[in-house]
Design a protein around this motif. Structure first.
Motif, mmCIF file in Angstrom:
data_model
loop_
_atom_site.group_PDB
_atom_site.id
_atom_site.type_symbol
_atom_site.label_atom_id
_atom_site.label_comp_id
_atom_site.label_asym_id
_atom_site.label_seq_id
_atom_site.Cartn_x
_atom_site.Cartn_y
_atom_site.Cartn_z
ATOM 1 N N PRO A 239 46.590 23.486 41.167
ATOM 2 C CA PRO A 239 45.521 23.323 40.159
ATOM 3 C C PRO A 239 44.124 23.391 40.761
ATOM 4 N N PHE A 240 43.959 22.817 41.959
ATOM 5 C CA PHE A 240 42.645 22.890 42.608
ATOM 6 C C PHE A 240 42.276 24.340 42.912
ATOM 7 N N GLN A 241 43.220 25.117 43.414
ATOM 8 C CA GLN A 241 42.947 26.511 43.733
ATOM 9 C C GLN A 241 42.720 27.341 42.474
ATOM 10 N N MET A 242 43.380 26.985 41.381
ATOM 11 C CA MET A 242 43.148 27.695 40.121
ATOM 12 C C MET A 242 41.713 27.500 39.651
ATOM 13 N N LEU A 243 41.238 26.261 39.656
ATOM 14 C CA LEU A 243 39.864 25.994 39.245
ATOM 15 C C LEU A 243 38.870 26.599 40.225
ATOM 16 N N LEU A 244 39.164 26.495 41.529
ATOM 17 C CA LEU A 244 38.254 27.007 42.537
ATOM 18 C C LEU A 244 38.101 28.527 42.423
ATOM 19 N N SER A 245 39.214 29.232 42.287
ATOM 20 C CA SER A 245 39.133 30.698 42.186
ATOM 21 C C SER A 245 38.363 31.129 40.938
ATOM 22 N N THR A 246 38.534 30.389 39.835
ATOM 23 C CA THR A 246 37.802 30.722 38.606
ATOM 24 C C THR A 246 36.311 30.508 38.772
ATOM 25 N N LEU A 247 35.915 29.373 39.365
ATOM 26 C CA LEU A 247 34.497 29.106 39.581
ATOM 27 C C LEU A 247 33.886 30.081 40.582
ATOM 28 N N MET A 248 34.657 30.479 41.590
ATOM 29 C CA MET A 248 34.159 31.464 42.555
ATOM 30 C C MET A 248 33.877 32.804 41.880
ATOM 31 N N ARG A 249 34.758 33.192 40.984
ATOM 32 C CA ARG A 249 34.547 34.465 40.287
ATOM 33 C C ARG A 249 33.358 34.376 39.340
ATOM 34 N N LEU A 250 33.183 33.231 38.677
ATOM 35 C CA LEU A 250 32.053 33.071 37.758
ATOM 36 C C LEU A 250 30.723 33.020 38.504
ATOM 37 N N ARG A 251 30.683 32.332 39.614
ATOM 38 C CA ARG A 251 29.407 32.145 40.323
ATOM 39 C C ARG A 251 29.042 33.343 41.193
ATOM 40 N N LEU A 252 29.996 33.859 41.960
ATOM 41 C CA LEU A 252 29.703 34.904 42.939
ATOM 42 C C LEU A 252 30.058 36.308 42.447
ATOM 43 N N ASN A 253 30.725 36.372 41.278
ATOM 44 C CA ASN A 253 31.143 37.662 40.732
ATOM 45 C C ASN A 253 31.991 38.433 41.748
ATOM 46 N N LEU A 254 32.924 37.723 42.380
ATOM 47 C CA LEU A 254 33.785 38.356 43.374
ATOM 48 C C LEU A 254 34.840 39.210 42.691
ATOM 49 N N PRO A 255 35.192 40.339 43.263
ATOM 50 C CA PRO A 255 36.277 41.155 42.689
ATOM 51 C C PRO A 255 37.602 40.402 42.747
ATOM 52 N N ILE A 256 38.476 40.738 41.823
ATOM 53 C CA ILE A 256 39.779 40.070 41.760
ATOM 54 C C ILE A 256 40.578 40.312 43.039
ATOM 55 N N GLN A 257 40.506 41.531 43.574
ATOM 56 C CA GLN A 257 41.254 41.834 44.791
ATOM 57 C C GLN A 257 40.753 41.020 45.964
ATOM 58 N N HIS A 258 39.450 40.788 46.038
ATOM 59 C CA HIS A 258 38.893 39.981 47.126
ATOM 60 C C HIS A 258 39.400 38.546 47.048
ATOM 61 N N ILE A 259 39.429 37.991 45.861
ATOM 62 C CA ILE A 259 39.952 36.621 45.690
ATOM 63 C C ILE A 259 41.438 36.576 46.025
ATOM 64 N N ALA A 260 42.162 37.642 45.686
ATOM 65 C CA ALA A 260 43.590 37.687 46.023
ATOM 66 C C ALA A 260 43.793 37.641 47.529
ATOM 67 N N TYR A 261 42.945 38.323 48.296
ATOM 68 C CA TYR A 261 43.042 38.271 49.749
ATOM 69 C C TYR A 261 42.713 36.874 50.276
ATOM 70 N N LEU A 262 41.718 36.228 49.699
ATOM 71 C CA LEU A 262 41.319 34.895 50.174
ATOM 72 C C LEU A 262 42.423 33.863 49.970
ATOM 73 N N PHE A 263 43.142 33.974 48.853
ATOM 74 C CA PHE A 263 44.163 32.975 48.532
ATOM 75 C C PHE A 263 45.577 33.460 48.875
ATOM 76 N N SER A 264 45.695 34.643 49.484
ATOM 77 C CA SER A 264 46.993 35.174 49.920
ATOM 78 C C SER A 264 47.986 35.306 48.762
ATOM 79 N N VAL A 265 47.499 35.835 47.641
ATOM 80 C CA VAL A 265 48.356 36.080 46.484
ATOM 81 C C VAL A 265 48.095 37.509 46.021
ATOM 82 N N ASP A 266 48.836 37.949 45.026
ATOM 83 C CA ASP A 266 48.649 39.301 44.522
ATOM 84 C C ASP A 266 47.566 39.331 43.442
#
Length: 320
Positions: A239-266
């Motif tokens: 749950p912490f990573q779910m909220l964190l990844s969402t806030l990271m995308r909202l604030r930094l406008n990171l691409p989905i693929q970049h976030i997938a690499y950071l969290f080691s998921v698809d």
């Protein structure tokens, strides 16, 4: 592929002559590798073990630098059915020792007797057989001297063996301590690279950069409010990573693929997580959004907007 044991007079195979697999529970093990890049102690130990296996097998065609992958030793030649761990040099299964097809040639009592006779003849210069009583006396003295010499040699060998064993024990302890320290350091480095609660502890600047929230306590408070409503079943992210990844995308406008690499998921996991989490945030955090009063909007509105839109909007409101 057919596997066969390389030990002399051992005919253990995985398949018979007709190509049918033999189910006898026998396993096959390759020769230990010489690990040269893991420190001097490990290199010396693995080299010594490889040489010990060669000495146990005694095949002229198998040399230290000429051991193929198909050169195997079966489990029949080990007490426990498999080789011991490479660091356990005192274990009887550190090298194969059973049913090796050859025997060590050791000196016997008759051999010592013959050598004593030859030494006695060399001293007396007489090649003929000596008198029984004289030979018996000489033999007693020679045997006593040989026994004393052997006892001295045995004692010195035992001392040398004990010193070598103590040295090996200290080397092993040093190597174990080094590996434990390396393991601890790698765990700390891995914890810093993980995107979880522990990596954000005592680092409010990191929290603010990724989420826009001023501190970790506030982030955890938001998570507490959303936790009962976040989907939990079959999730690869906490749950912490779910909220964190969402806030990271909202604030930094990171691409989905970049976030997938950071969290080691698809990529699909990140996309689904963002969709579900943003919906939950909209439903449960909507009361926290404060819409200011009209006069507050007018006071903070840029001058260009006031000139362009405020007069028309005021007239429209007056008509209403």
């Amino acid at each position: 592929m057919v596997k066969a044991c390389c030990v002399i007079n051992c005919h253990t195979r995985t398949h018979d002559r007709h190509g049918k697999r033999i189910s006898n529970g026998v396993r096959f093990f390759s020769f230990p590798a010489w690990k040269q890049h893991l420190g001097s102690q490990v290199s010396e130990l693995t080299k010594r073990r490889r040489m010990a296996w060669l000495a146990a097998v005694r095949r002229k065609t198998i040399t230290f630098n000429n051991i193929s992958r198909n050169t195997l030793v079966c489990s029949r030649h080990f007490h426990k059915g498999k080789p011991a761990y490479e660091m356990l040099e005192c274990d009887p299964d550190w090298v194969p020792s059973l049913h090796l097809g050859h025997k060590e040639v050791k000196a016997t009592h008759s051999g010592r007797f013959n050598r004593s006779i030859r030494r006695l003849q060399a001293v007396t210069g007489d090649n003929a057989a000596p008198a029984p009583l004289h030979v018996a006396g000489q033999m007693d003295e020679t045997a006593t001297a040989n026994d004393a010499s052997q006892m001295d040699d045995t004692g010195s060998n035992n001392n040398v063996a004990e010193q070598q064993e103590c040295h090996l024990c200290s080397c092993r302890r040093g190597e174990i301590n080094r590996l434990l320290e390396e393991n601890r350091r790698l765990k700390e480095e891995l914890a810093q690279k993980r995107m979880d609660e522990d990596s954000f502890k005592d680092d409010d600047a990191k929290v603010k950069y990724y989420t826009g929230l001023p501190c970790l306590a506030l982030l955890m408070g938001v998570l507490t409010q959303l936790l009962p409503c976040l989907p939990q079943t079959g999730r690869k992210l906490s749950p912490f990573q779910m909220l964190l990844s969402t806030l990271m995308r909202l604030r930094l406008n990171l691409p989905i693929q970049h976030i997938a690499y950071l969290f080691s998921v698809d990529r699909k996991t990140v996309s689904t997580t963002f969709r579900d989490t943003i919906g939950t945030m909209f439903r449960h955090l909507k009361p926290l959004v404060h819409w200011p009063e009209r006069h507050c909007l007018h006071a903070t509105m840029p001058h260009q907007f006031v000139e362009a839109f405020w007069q028309s909007s005021s007239s429209y409101c007056g008509l209403l």
